[in-house]
Enzyme design. Structure first.
Site, PDB file in Angstrom:
ATOM      1  N   TYR A  90      -1.291   0.012  10.673  1.00 22.91           N
ATOM      2  CA  TYR A  90      -1.597  -0.711   9.435  1.00 22.91           C
ATOM      3  C   TYR A  90      -0.435  -0.624   8.455  1.00 22.91           C
ATOM      4  CZ  TYR A  90      -3.355  -1.224   4.668  1.00 22.91           C
ATOM      5  OH  TYR A  90      -3.501  -1.570   3.350  1.00 22.91           O
ATOM      6  N   THR A 115       0.825  -1.206   0.000  1.00 21.54           N
ATOM      7  CA  THR A 115       0.000   0.000   0.000  1.00 21.54           C
ATOM      8  C   THR A 115       0.857   1.253   0.000  1.00 21.54           C
ATOM      9  OG1 THR A 115      -1.508   1.279   1.411  1.00 21.54           O
ATOM     10  CG2 THR A 115      -0.085  -0.278   2.522  1.00 21.54           C
TER      11      THR A 115
END
Length: 314
Positions: free
Chosen positions: A149, A126
């Site tokens: 995250y 990501t």
């Protein structure tokens, strides 16, 4: 060729599976433990177009409990797209779930790949691994995630490197930038904004709405993701998958107002905790190595997501 896709009931993975079954002759094995509550509800909807396809097999089992040695015996390419997404919830008590899905499960599958005939493992990372950056961000930029995250996805990337260097596991890392479109997760901004605006309900915007994102339409994302597995070589590469257009959150709301024909009831609240102010992918490497060329603008992509949500909630 046999392709295995983890997290197959999810947003990106279900579209990727659909692509391989519709556009190629490859066999696809999908793995999903439906560990997220949302997927227990919508997973079948995401897979409805291919669930009974003759070249598709579903393995409904938690990745941490799967006998990977057995499952990888004749697999050629792995797309490891499974994981727990979302920045804000990663700060809370559910962080252990992020660790289990994004780190431990990744280590399990990498370990199982050692000594097999797997030709390539593509790991879905990501843009959150970059943290706060100015201007276009290339793959060589320093990683400085702002959220737990992002840290778990950076850890997944490092595990790919460790198993590639030490055990010869053929890994490729893709860093996705804000993917949107039909079947987008219900906690994502576009989904929330469209659903609430259609219902004439207020929408909540974190911060002042001037934050910008590099928005990537799902079909463009799939083009690049599929190419990463099908093109020869690329082992050890890390590649950005960004979109055709950037915009601020306020600009998105304005476009949705025009599209829906209704003024949004916007409530600005809180801060963009754990998120960068701006994201902007340098996709020159993807263009060079994958022939990647995102084409879907927001004016084309937003209506497609809206129509999908109208069908879902009608």
């Amino acid at each position: 060729m046999k392709i295995l896709i983890t997290g197959v009931a999810g947003f990106i993975a279900s579209h990727l599976c659909e692509y391989f079954l519709n556009e190629t002759e490859h066999e696809v094995v999908g793995v999903d433990g439906f560990v997220r509550e949302e997927l227990q509800i919508i997973g079948t909807r995401n897979m409805i177009s291919f669930l009974h396809h003759p070249r598709f097999t579903l393995i409904k089992e938690n990745m941490l409990q799967l006998d990977w040695t057995k499952r990888l015996a004749d697999v050629d390419i792995i797309y490891h797209l499974a994981g727990i997404p979302g920045v804000r919830s990663s700060f809370g008590s559910s962080f252990s779930e992020y660790v289990n899905s994004n780190i431990l499960a990744t280590q399990q599958i990498l370990k199982a790949c050692r000594g097999t005939g797997v030709q390539k493992l593509i790991f879905a990372s990501t843009s959150s691994v970059y943290g706060e950056k100015i201007g276009q961000v290339s793959e060589e930029a320093e990683l400085s995630p702002l959220s737990p995250y992002g840290i778990t996805k950076q850890s997944g990337e490092q595990l790919c490197r460790v198993y590639r260097v030490n055990d010869g596991v053929p890994t490729v890392v893709l860093r996705f930038f804000t993917v949107y479109g039909p079947r987008q997760r219900s906690d994502m901004a576009f989904h929330l904004f469209i659903r609430r605006m259609l219902a004439d309900e207020p929408i909540h915007v974190y911060g002042d709405g001037t934050q910008t994102r590099d928005f990537t339409f799902i079909q463009d994302c799939i083009q690049g993701t599929a190419a990463a597995g099908l093109r020869p070589g690329l082992i050890g590469e890390t590649i950005n998958i960004g979109g055709a257009e950037r915009a601020s959150v306020n600009e998105i709301i304005s476009r949705l107002e025009t599209l829906i024909g209704r003024k949004a009831k916007v409530i600005y609240t809180g801060t963009t905790h754990g998120e960068p102010k701006h994201t902007w992918a340098d996709i020159s490497k993807a263009s060079r190595l994958l022939g990647y060329k995102p084409e879907v603008t927001l004016d084309k992509g937003l209506p497609l997501e809206m129509y999908d949500l109208m069908k879902l909630y009608s």
